[in-house]
Design a protein around this motif. Structure first.
Motif, short mmCIF file in Angstrom:
data_model
loop_
_atom_site.label_atom_id
_atom_site.label_comp_id
_atom_site.label_asym_id
_atom_site.label_seq_id
_atom_site.Cartn_x
_atom_site.Cartn_y
_atom_site.Cartn_z
N SER A 88 0.86 -1.08 -0.10
CA SER A 88 0.04 0.08 -0.06
C SER A 88 0.85 1.15 -0.09
CB SER A 88 -0.93 0.25 1.13
OG SER A 88 -0.18 -0.02 2.40
N ARG A 89 1.92 1.32 0.70
CA ARG A 89 2.84 2.30 0.88
C ARG A 89 3.59 2.72 -0.54
NH1 ARG A 89 5.63 5.42 5.07
NH2 ARG A 89 4.62 6.77 3.73
N MET A 90 3.95 1.64 -1.16
CA MET A 90 4.55 1.53 -2.66
C MET A 90 3.73 2.29 -3.46
SD MET A 90 7.38 -1.51 -2.93
CE MET A 90 7.84 -0.81 -4.62
N ASN A 91 2.41 1.84 -3.64
CA ASN A 91 1.45 2.14 -4.45
C ASN A 91 1.16 3.64 -4.12
OD1 ASN A 91 0.39 0.06 -6.14
ND2 ASN A 91 -0.49 -0.82 -4.38
N LYS A 92 1.11 4.05 -3.05
CA LYS A 92 0.80 5.42 -2.53
C LYS A 92 2.04 6.47 -3.05
CE LYS A 92 -0.04 8.59 1.29
NZ LYS A 92 -0.14 8.51 3.02
N THR A 93 3.20 6.21 -2.73
CA THR A 93 4.39 6.74 -3.35
C THR A 93 4.62 6.67 -4.62
OG1 THR A 93 5.83 5.28 -2.56
CG2 THR A 93 5.48 6.98 -1.03
N ASP A 135 16.13 -6.44 7.06
CA ASP A 135 16.28 -8.15 6.76
C ASP A 135 17.54 -8.18 5.54
OD1 ASP A 135 16.31 -10.70 5.77
OD2 ASP A 135 13.92 -10.51 5.68
N GLY A 136 18.74 -8.91 6.12
CA GLY A 136 19.81 -9.06 5.29
C GLY A 136 19.53 -9.67 3.77
N ARG A 137 18.55 -10.62 4.23
CA ARG A 137 18.41 -11.30 2.99
C ARG A 137 17.84 -10.82 1.85
NH1 ARG A 137 16.01 -16.76 6.28
NH2 ARG A 137 15.11 -15.06 7.61
N VAL A 138 16.89 -9.73 2.07
CA VAL A 138 16.29 -8.89 1.14
C VAL A 138 17.55 -8.08 0.50
CG1 VAL A 138 14.82 -7.06 0.71
CG2 VAL A 138 14.14 -8.68 2.23
N ASP A 157 11.57 -4.29 4.18
CA ASP A 157 11.99 -5.08 5.04
C ASP A 157 11.28 -6.54 4.80
OD1 ASP A 157 13.36 -3.13 6.32
OD2 ASP A 157 11.58 -2.51 7.41
N ASP A 158 10.22 -6.64 3.85
CA ASP A 158 9.58 -7.85 3.72
C ASP A 158 10.11 -8.63 2.44
OD1 ASP A 158 7.37 -9.66 3.69
OD2 ASP A 158 5.80 -8.23 3.90
N TYR A 159 10.73 -9.75 2.91
CA TYR A 159 11.29 -10.59 2.03
C TYR A 159 10.18 -11.15 1.16
CZ TYR A 159 13.89 -14.20 -0.11
OH TYR A 159 14.42 -15.19 -1.06
N ASP A 160 8.97 -11.45 1.72
CA ASP A 160 7.82 -12.10 0.99
C ASP A 160 7.33 -11.16 -0.02
OD1 ASP A 160 8.11 -14.74 2.29
OD2 ASP A 160 6.57 -14.24 3.72
N LEU A 161 7.32 -9.89 0.08
CA LEU A 161 6.65 -9.08 -0.66
C LEU A 161 7.49 -8.56 -1.86
CD1 LEU A 161 4.64 -6.83 -1.12
CD2 LEU A 161 6.20 -5.06 0.03
N PHE A 162 8.78 -9.01 -1.75
CA PHE A 162 9.67 -8.57 -2.99
C PHE A 162 10.23 -10.09 -3.65
CE2 PHE A 162 10.22 -4.63 -0.73
CZ PHE A 162 10.58 -3.70 -1.66
N TYR A 163 10.23 -10.92 -2.77
CA TYR A 163 11.09 -12.16 -3.51
C TYR A 163 10.13 -13.44 -3.26
CZ TYR A 163 14.88 -9.20 -4.02
OH TYR A 163 15.62 -8.46 -4.54
N GLY A 164 8.98 -13.19 -2.52
CA GLY A 164 7.97 -14.41 -2.20
C GLY A 164 6.60 -14.20 -3.06
N SER A 165 5.52 -14.36 -2.33
CA SER A 165 4.22 -14.44 -3.11
C SER A 165 4.03 -12.85 -3.80
CB SER A 165 3.00 -14.58 -2.25
OG SER A 165 3.35 -13.74 -1.00
N GLY A 166 4.70 -11.80 -3.27
CA GLY A 166 4.45 -10.45 -3.77
C GLY A 166 5.23 -10.42 -5.10
#
Length: 577
Positions: free
Chosen positions: A249-254, A327-330, A298-307
């Motif tokens: 939601s924040r990415m869509n907004k900006t 998150d260092g993995r992101v 910070d959300d791994y799932d958002l970038f590299y998982g289901s998102g």
């Protein structure tokens, strides 16, 4: 005339015209500040008169080349001459970038740049001479029309007695934008080595660059990104775009705001995907040179998982992307080898930050040092403490007396909200709240990691043996859980674990303030007694043999057993297995 020579000449002229246009813009900006800065050397004003004439002469040559009016020999001869002209304008561009004032700079910074410009006096004179020499050679190869036009140009270059007639040369330059948080403070402390490393990693403007900054919440990642972004404030050649990446939601907004401000085609359509609009724009030539800042990704799932948002991140040789993440993995997935781990401030940097916030009138060096060490050099904690001290008219010793009175008082102070000029206004400021968000995220994503962190917070925070927290049948699951805690910078691995039964046992440190915040979070959720009992149960299982042969092992356990037996929650535990 050979098509190859003509194309080469056209390319060089076009590039030189764009550089000359840039230099003219910068000189105009210098002139805008002329009244409120010290007088700049006259060579700078000479160049302001000279550049339109240079552009005019090159523009005529450009048209002659396009219309095939130049002979092949003339074309071949002009290529090295105009290359020389190009190099002189490049030198001028480099000089101007050092002395030109930016819109966001304070008066003293503009005055300083104006003052230091005298050191470039000889360089500018040499550039002007080089340009005049190139034009003299170009004049020999122009036709009658060009000779008539440049005859007056050369006369004015030698005399410089009057202002030349301005000739506008239309060069298509992409519009520049600066879309980032507008609140700016001048109290940035330290991080010089990190800034230099960012400059090095992002320096090559001819290819796509990606860098991630990884660190514990509150360690200053956003502030570092802002400091880097404002280097381009007022730039005539570089755009900056800032995206809050903590959620979809924040990415869509900006991205919707960026699309609106840039007037990207389709921005008014409520059904359009604003993230894709921004991606397509940044990958197009229309965007020019740019830096994109992805904050709080910070959300791994958002970038590299289901998102799968990673597929919507632009990639272009015109741009660089700088990401901040807990998150260092992101960060490592995003930037590969170009990841920077941001640690706490050094003691010197911490004292400088507090000194900037509090001043030295009522605070001694030892006071500042003591507060810096107590708060472990965490920038957000230092800013929060200084805000509380100022708002309540306290001295540092008075604040420390309250802070040290009990763990409850510590966590209350670390939970105090405060105004902060540069943090995201939609994110709560207190350091305890910042870390609570990390705990809640880990609990949802990796319950075993949250369980291990809870047990570790019952023990002494230094040198926690792996055997005191490992209570699982699956070594793979345990390794992944420990990886999660390390990727969020909540724990760090040590290399000095004890050697037992032929192998060196791993041990870990838990950040002292993270331990305090974790215990508060467990108390809030009424789990503190549960994990006190669990940690005591593991200790009882491991601490079976305490003879001389096992002294190294129980010696490593002893500090943690002491912390457990000092817990106020032991008396509430009736049955510990």
């Amino acid at each position: 005339m050979s098509g190859v020579e003509a194309l080469a000449l056209i390319g060089i002229i076009a590039s030189t015209l764009q550089l000359a246009s840039f230099s003219s813009q910068v000189l105009r900006r210098i002139k805008d500040y002329k009244d409120d800065t010290t007088t700049l050397p006259k060579e700078f004003w000479t160049l302001q008169d000279q550049l339109p004439l240079i552009s005019h002469a090159l523009h005529i040559t450009y048209k002659q080349t396009q219309s095939d009016e130049l002979a092949e020999e003339a074309c071949k001869a002009l290529i090295p001459v105009i290359k020389g002209c190009h190099q002189e304008v490049l030198k001028l561009k480099a000089i101007l970038e050092k002395v030109a004032p930016s819109a966001g700079e304070t008066g003293w910074k503009r005055n300083w740049k104006a003052l230091t410009s005298v050191f470039h006096d000889k360089d500018v004179t040499a550039v002007a001479a080089g340009l005049a020499q190139s034009l003299a050679v170009i004049n020999n190869y122009h036709g009658a029309y060009t000779a008539a036009t440049t005859g007056s140009i050369l006369q004015k270059l030698t005399a410089m007695a009057e202002m030349p007639q301005k000739v506008e040369v239309k060069v298509e330059v992409p519009a520049q934008h600066f879309i980032a948080p507008t609140v700016w403070t001048d109290d940035f402390a330290g991080r010089k080595d990190t800034i230099k490393l960012l400059e090095k990693l992002l320096a090559d403007e001819d290819k796509h660059r990606r860098v991630s900054v990884i660190g514990l919440g509150g360690v200053g990642k956003t502030r570092l990104l802002l400091q880097y972004a404002y280097r381009f404030k007022g730039s005539d050649t570089h755009s900056v775009f800032w995206i809050h990446a903590s959620s979809m939601s924040r990415m869509n907004k900006t991205c919707a705001e960026i699309a609106r401000l840039v007037k990207i085609k389709g921005w008014e359509n409520p059904m359009s995907n604003k993230i894709e609009l921004v991606k397509d724009y940044l990958e197009s030539p229309m965007s020019g040179k740019w830096t994109l800042l992805l904050d709080n990704a910070d959300d791994y799932d958002l970038f590299y998982g289901s998102g799968k948002l990673s597929t919507s991140i632009p990639r272009s040789d015109n741009g660089a992307i700088l990401m901040s993440t807990r998150d260092g993995r992101v960060g490592m997935e995003f930037a590969k080898g170009n990841s920077i781990s941001l640690e706490a401030l050094s003691l010197e940097e911490s004292i400088t930050l507090l000194d900037t916030r509090l001043g030295v009138e009522d605070n001694t060096f030892n006071d500042l040092k003591e507060l810096s060490e107590e708060l472990c050099g965490i920038p957000l904690a230092l800013v929060q403490a200084s805000s509380f001290i100022k708002q309540n008219f306290l001295s540092i010793p008075s604040y420390l007396e309250i802070y040290r009175s009990s763990d409850k008082d510590k966590i209350e102070l670390l939970s105090e909200d405060f105004d902060d000029d540069y943090r995201d206004d939609e994110i709560r400021n207190p350091i305890a709240t910042t870390w609570s968000l990390s705990f809640e995220y880990i609990q949802k994503r990796d319950p075993l990691a949250a369980d291990i962190l809870s047990v570790m917070s019952m023990l002494d925070p230094q040198a926690i043996p792996e055997s005191l927290i490992y209570n699982e049948k699956s070594n793979l699951k345990f390794s992944k859980a420990m990886g999660t805690l390390q990727s969020f910078s909540l724990i760090t691995s040590r290399v000095d674990g004890l050697v037992w039964e032929g192998r060196r046992e791993k041990s870990f440190d838990l950040h002292r303030l993270v331990r305090l915040a974790m215990r508060s979070w467990l108390a809030h959720h009424e789990r503190l007694e549960l994990y006190t009992a669990k940690a005591l149960g593991i200790m009882a299982e491991r601490f079976v043999h305490s003879d001389w042969d096992t002294r190294a092992k129980w010696g490593a356990y002893l500090p943690h057993a002491a912390v457990l037996f000092q817990s106020d929650h032991l008396k509430h535990i009736e049955d510990v297995k």
